[in-house]
Design an enzyme around this catalytic site. Structure first.
Site, PDB file in Angstrom:
ATOM      1  N   GLU A 264      -1.921  -7.955  11.158  1.00  0.00           N
ATOM      2  CA  GLU A 264      -0.487  -7.653  11.162  1.00  0.00           C
ATOM      3  C   GLU A 264      -0.289  -6.539  10.155  1.00  0.00           C
ATOM      4  OE1 GLU A 264       3.256  -8.526   8.964  1.00  0.00           O
ATOM      5  OE2 GLU A 264       2.375 -10.481   9.437  1.00  0.00           O
ATOM      6  N   CYS A 301       7.455  -7.661   5.624  1.00  0.00           N
ATOM      7  CA  CYS A 301       7.017  -6.919   6.806  1.00  0.00           C
ATOM      8  C   CYS A 301       8.148  -6.771   7.818  1.00  0.00           C
ATOM      9  CB  CYS A 301       5.817  -7.610   7.447  1.00  0.00           C
ATOM     10  SG  CYS A 301       6.038  -9.376   7.707  1.00  0.00           S
TER      11      CYS A 301
END
Length: 507
Positions: A264, A301
Site C-alpha cells: 500500500e 494514507c
C-alpha cells in the site's frame, strides 16, 4: 524493557556491530536505546526457522491459531503504560492516539481470531462426482485455500501499532497459517520490540512452533532486501512510500521464483466538491476539511491531498475560508525529522509549479519537527498539463484545483494516478447529474465516499483499502478488514481424492 536486540524466533540476538537509535521528534533528541541491525546470518536463521515452523503451523487448527491471536492481544494489553509511553516517545503522537491505535490493533487480532474459528473463510467449493454422466463421467472436485508460506512484513512509519509489528498484515498472515518475519520500522523500533515480546510470549504460552514469528531491526535497506530475496520467503506486506514499495516489488519480481508483494503506497485521495455544495454549506465544508487535512498532522494514507471543484462565483471564497481555517489550527509534531524534511521538500515541489498559488501557509516559526500547514490552488488547465501536481505531500497540505467546467473535471479525474479513496461532496438534487463523475472516479479508486471525509478506515469485511497502482500493487486485495487474509493464501483443487488425505476444510 527494550534491549535493542533482534527476536530470532524466541531468542534475542545481537550478533552485529551496526547500531542506530530512534528519535523523540517532540524533543528533537535521540532516545537512549541502541538497536542492532540484523546480520545476514540472523536474517537467514529467522527465515529458516520460519520455514521449519511453517511445516507445523500450516496444520495447526483454526481454533488453536485463534487462541494464539487472542493471546497476542492479551499480552499487548498487559504491556500497559510502558507501551504507550514508548509509542509517544518515538512518534511524537499524543497518548490519546496511542490508546486508540492500540485498541484498533487489539480489535484486528480478535477479528481474525473470530474469523478462523471455522473454515468458511477459505471459500471452499464442492462439486460432487457424477459417475454416470454422459458422454464422460465427472470426477469429485473440491477446492480450498492453503497458506503461502513465510511472510515478510515491513512496518509502517505512520502507524507504530496498527500497521506494524502485530498490525493488520501480521494478524492476517498468522490467521491464514503463515509464519511472519517483521522488519521493524527504524523510527519506532522500541515500540516494535515491546510488541514483539508480546507475540513471542503468546506463541510460547499457546504452544506455537519456534519461528512462527521473528522481529528484525534494520536502519537501512539491507535487511529488507535480504528478506525479500530469500528463496524461503513466499510473500511480502508493506505500507509506505511509492519508491519503497516499488523497489520491493521489483526485487520480488526478479527472483527465480517471483513472489507477491502486497504494498500500500501513495495516494492523494481526490475530493470532488460541487459548486452547489459550496453555495449551500461553504463554511461547514471548510471547517470539516480543515480538520481532515490537519488530522494526525496529515500523516494518514487517506489524507485529502487534492480537492477538485468547478470554478464558480463562490469558489474562491470557499478556498480562502478553507485556507484560513486550516492554518488557524496549531502546528503539530511530525513523526520524524526525515518525515518533516520530506513534507517540506514535496510541498515546495508542488507550490513552485507554474500556475500554483499558495493561498495560505503557517508563516510563524515552528518547532524543529512541527509541520506548517499549507493550502495551494491551481487551475484545471495547469493541473492537467503538469504531472508534478500529483506529487503526494505527506502532511497537512492540500491542493485545490479549479476546473473550468464538468468536462475538464472529468478529464482531471481520468488523468489521476490510482488512489485509495475518492470522495464526492454534493447535494441531493444533483444526484442525477453525478453518474459520469461516479463512473470516472470508480475507475481510479478503491473506496468511494459520499458527503464525508476519507480519513478514517473502518476495520470490517466490506472495507476496501487498496486501489489501482500506485495506491497499491494489486487492486484486487485490501490491506484492511478480514478479507485481507486472502492475500496470504492460494486456491488448490483436489480431484478424486480419498477423504483420509483431504484437508480438514473440505473433507
Amino acid at each position: 524493557m527494550t534491549t535493542g536486540k533482534n527476536y530470532i524466533g524466541q531468542t534475542l540476538k545481537a550478533a552485529g556491530n551496526s547500531t542506530y537509535k530512534t528519535v523523540n521528534p517532540k524533543l528533537n533528541i535521540e532516545n537512549p536505546t541502541s538497536f542492532f541491525d540484523a546480520t545476514e546470518a540472523e536474517v537467514n536463521e529467522a527465515v529458516n526457522l520460519a520455514w521449519d515452523a511453517f511445516k507445523v503451523y500450516r496444520k495447526v487448527s483454526g481454533e488453536k491459531r485463534a487462541a494464539f491471536l487472542n493471546a497476542i492481544a492479551d499480552e499487548i494489553l498487559a504491556l500497559d503504560q510502558e507501551l504507550i509511553d514508548m509509542y509517544t516517545m518515538e512518534s511524537g503522537l499524543p497518548e490519546g492516539r496511542a490508546n486508540g491505535e492500540r485498541g484498533r490493533t487489539i480489535f484486528q487480532l480478535r477479528s481474525f481470531a473470530e474469523l478462523i474459528q471455522n473454515e468458511d473463510w477459505r471459500d471452499n467449493v464442492f462439486d460432487a462426482a457424477q459417475p454416470d454422466r454422459e458422454p464422460l463421467p465427472k470426477a469429485d472436485l473440491r477446492k480450498t485455500s492453503i497458506p503461502l508460506g513465510p511472510v515478510v512484513v515491513l512496518g509502517a512509519s505512520n502507524f507504530p501499532l496498527a500497521f506494524s509489528t502485530a498490525g493488520g498484515d501480521t494478524a492476517s498472515a498468522l490467521a491464514a497459517g503463515c509464519p511472519v518475519i517483521v522488519k521493524s520500522h527504524p523510527m519506532h523500533s522500541g515500540t516494535g520490540e515491546l510488541v514483539a515480546s508480546a507475540v513471542i510470549k503468546a506463541a510460547k504460552d499457546t504452544g506455537m512452533p519456534n519461528g512462527v514469528f521473528s522481529n528484525l531491526n534494520g536502519n537501512g535497506v539491507d535487511v529488507g532486501t535480504a528478506l525479500v530475496k530469500h528463496p524461503k520467503v513466499k510473500a511480502v506486506g508493506f505500507t509506505g512510500s511509492v519508491g519503497g514499495g516499488r523497489a520491493l516489488f521489483n526485487l520480488a519480481a526478479q527472483r527465480d521464483e517471483p513472489i507477491p508483494v502486497f504494498a500500500e503506497m501513495g495516494s492523494i485521495n481526490p475530493v470532488i466538491i460541487t459548486p452547489k455544495a459550496i453555495e449551500n454549506r461553504s463554511e461547514a465544508l471548510a471547517s470539516q476539511y480543515a480538520g481532515s487535512i490537519t488530522l494526525g498532522t496529515g500523516q494518514f494514507c487517506t489524507n485529502p491531498g487534492l480537492l477538485l471543484t468547478i470554478d464558480g462565483d463562490k469558489t474562491q471564497d470557499f478556498i480562502n475560508d478553507l485556507a484560513d481555517k486550516t492554518v488557524a489550527i496549531e502546528a503539530q509534531c511530525m513523526l520524524h525529522p526525515k518525515i518533516k524534511a520530506g513534507y517540506v521538500s514535496h510541498g515546495e515541489t508542488v507550490s513552485s509549479q507554474s500556475g500554483a498559488e499558495t493561498v495560505a501557509k503557517i508563516e510563524d516559526e515552528v518547532a524543529p519537527n512541527y509541520a506548517p500547514s499549507q493550502i495551494v490552488s491551481v487551475s484545471g488547465k495547469d493541473f492537467l498539463e503538469n504531472p508534478k501536481m500529483q506529487q503526494e505531500v505527506f502532511g497537512p497540505f492540500s491542493l485545490v484545483v479549479k476546473a473550468k467546467d464538468e468536462s475538464e473535471l472529468i478529464d482531471i479525474i481520468n488523468g489521476l494516478e490510482g488512489q485509495l479513496t475518492g470522495t464526492i461532496i454534493a447535494e441531493e438534487n444533483e444526484y442525477a447529474q453525478l453518474h459520469d463523475i461516479v463512473d470516472a472516479l470508480e475507475d481510479r479508486v478503491g473506496r468511494l465516499i459520499f458527503n464525508g471525509v476519507p480519513t478514517g478506515v473502518e476495520v470490517c469485511p466490506s472495507m476496501q483499502h487498496g486501489g489501482p497502482y500506485p495506491a497499491s500493487t494489486d487492486s484486487r486485495f485490501t490491506a484492511v478488514g478480514t478479507n485481507s487474509i486472502k492475500r496470504w493464501v492460494r486456491p488448490v483443487s483436489y480431484q478424486s481424492f480419498p477423504k483420509e488425505l483431504l484437508p480438514k476444510a473440505i473433507k
